[in-house]
Design an enzyme around this catalytic site. Structure first.
Site, PDB file in Angstrom:
ATOM      1  N   PHE A  29       1.155   5.176   0.857  1.00 16.13           N
ATOM      2  CA  PHE A  29       0.554   6.186   1.734  1.00 16.13           C
ATOM      3  C   PHE A  29       1.118   7.562   1.378  1.00 16.13           C
ATOM      4  O   PHE A  29       2.262   7.658   0.927  1.00 16.13           O
ATOM      5  CB  PHE A  29       0.906   5.905   3.200  1.00 16.13           C
ATOM      6  CG  PHE A  29       0.282   4.655   3.758  1.00 16.13           C
ATOM      7  CD1 PHE A  29      -0.909   4.722   4.482  1.00 16.13           C
ATOM      8  CD2 PHE A  29       0.866   3.421   3.578  1.00 16.13           C
ATOM      9  CE1 PHE A  29      -1.489   3.576   5.013  1.00 16.13           C
ATOM     10  CE2 PHE A  29       0.295   2.263   4.099  1.00 16.13           C
ATOM     11  CZ  PHE A  29      -0.894   2.351   4.823  1.00 16.13           C
ATOM     12  N   THR A  81       0.857  -1.191   0.000  1.00 17.51           N
ATOM     13  CA  THR A  81       0.000   0.000   0.000  1.00 17.51           C
ATOM     14  C   THR A  81       0.886   1.231   0.000  1.00 17.51           C
ATOM     15  O   THR A  81       1.918   1.277   0.673  1.00 17.51           O
ATOM     16  CB  THR A  81      -0.950   0.010   1.221  1.00 17.51           C
ATOM     17  OG1 THR A  81      -1.843  -1.097   1.094  1.00 17.51           O
ATOM     18  CG2 THR A  81      -1.783   1.273   1.291  1.00 17.51           C
TER      19      THR A  81
END
Ligand SMILES: O=C(O)C(=O)C[C@]1(C(=O)O)C=C[C@@H](O)C=C1
Length: 352
Positions: A256, A254
């Site tokens: 960010f 992921t």
């Protein structure tokens, strides 16, 4: 103990004394810098340059990732002596977002859990937190729409980015899979672990939770339940790990973004994030993107989202290589401004 072992340990003691002296000297210098700063204490561009220089100089046996890890914590402590930072993230404790905060800022910050992405933006906009860490895309599941929509509205700037490998674990009060009849997790994590679940836990019902950490909390009070979450959640809620790396894609990660109030200076290896829109006409998007080719600016991401203002009109979210103060980027952005019906530069920041 052999003579040799005693000798080696004496050498380590002497080095530790020296490290202790040097780390405290470094902390004093950071304090002096802090006294001379009129604005933000956190300087992502400087931290990125420090990591790049140390990685270049590193001769091992420690790996570059270990050096970065070590110095993230040293800088975190030095920074906290200058001024304590509060960083908002998508809570509760034990989420991957909390891991993202620690990876970017180290442990010497006050991490503030928020229940929604909206609440993270609000905390930073109001000054209750200095920075916010928000998920923006996952390698398996794609864009995080809410973050992108809020970037369009917020006065905050993007100050940094980081990538976190996402390794999912199955956790429960015990490791007897036959006794597991329910699995709690966030919908995204279920989506990321479908193959493993279909092979290993076919009959257990899947129950959506608000977050992975919340799933772990629920599994902690039910011996027939398990949760899918990160390793940290098992530590926090005292659960046993039944299986590790159960995500379908082992490269699951992921990305960010760090949002805050400040414009970040160039680090020498930067990215710029922006959103733009144009008329809904043949060739309009081609024309919109032309300045990037003309001024040799590389795009690392291009994503469209409904504009929400007009039906079937789209906003294009783009990440480009370089800082908005770089000559070629500045020229491309100026040309874009002349062509686009809408342009918002979210910020320039060191590339992860
Ligand atoms: O160089 C600075 O501006 C510092 O405040 C020192 C320091 C560091 O510890 O190296 C700490 C915080 C900043 O984010 C960058 C670097």
């Amino acid at each position: 103990m052999t003579e040799q072992l005693i000798q080696l340990r004496n050498e380590i003691d002497a080095i530790d004394d020296e490290l202790l002296r040097l780390i405290n000297k470094r902390a004093q210098l950071a304090q002096q810098i802090g006294h001379r700063k009129s604005s933000a204490v956190y300087r992502p561009e400087r931290e990125s340059q420090i990591f790049a220089r140390l990685q270049q100089a590193n001769t091992g046996p420690l790996k570059n990732e270990h050096i970065t890890h070590l110095f993230t914590e040293i800088i975190s402590l030095c920074r906290a002596l200058e001024e304590p930072l509060a960083v908002a993230y998508l809570g509760p404790q034990g989420t991957f977002s909390q891991e993202a905060v620690i990876k970017q800022f180290g442990h010497a910050v006050t991490a503030i859990p928020c229940s929604t992405i909206d609440a993270i933006f609000r905390k930073v906009e109001s000054g209750a937190a200095s920075y916010g860490v928000v998920p923006v895309e996952n390698s398996t599941e794609g864009a995080v729409g809410r973050t992108m929509d809020l970037l369009l509205q917020t006065p905050l700037k993007v100050c940094g980015e980081l990538q976190l490998p996402i390794h999912q674990c199955l956790m429960a009060q015990h490791t007897n899979l036959a006794a597991i009849h329910k699995i709690y997790s966030h919908s995204q994590s279920f989506a990321q672990c479908q193959m493993w679940l279909n092979e290993n836990l076919t009959t257990a019902i899947r129950i959506n939770a608000a977050s992975n950490a919340d799933a772990a909390r629920q599994a902690a009070s039910d011996s027939n339940a398990a949760a899918i979450a990160g390793r940290k959640a098992a530590e926090i809620f005292g659960l046993e790990i039944c299986a590790t790396n159960i995500e379908d894609n082992p490269n699951n990660a992921t990305r960010f973004l760090v949002v805050g109030q400040q414009d970040v200076a160039p680090s020498g290896r930067d990215k710029t994030s922006l959103a733009m829109a144009t008329h809904n006409q043949p060739g309009a998007v081609h024309k919109l993107l032309a300045p990037f080719a003309q001024y040799q600016v590389s795009m690392t991401r291009l994503e469209s989202r409904p504009s929400r203002a007009t039906l079937w009109e789209y906003v294009f979210f783009t990440d480009i290589e370089g800082h908005q103060e770089d000559k070629n980027v500045a020229k491309a952005l100026q040309a874009l401004r002349d062509n686009a019906t809408f342009l918002k530069v979210f910020g320039s920041y060191p590339a992860a």
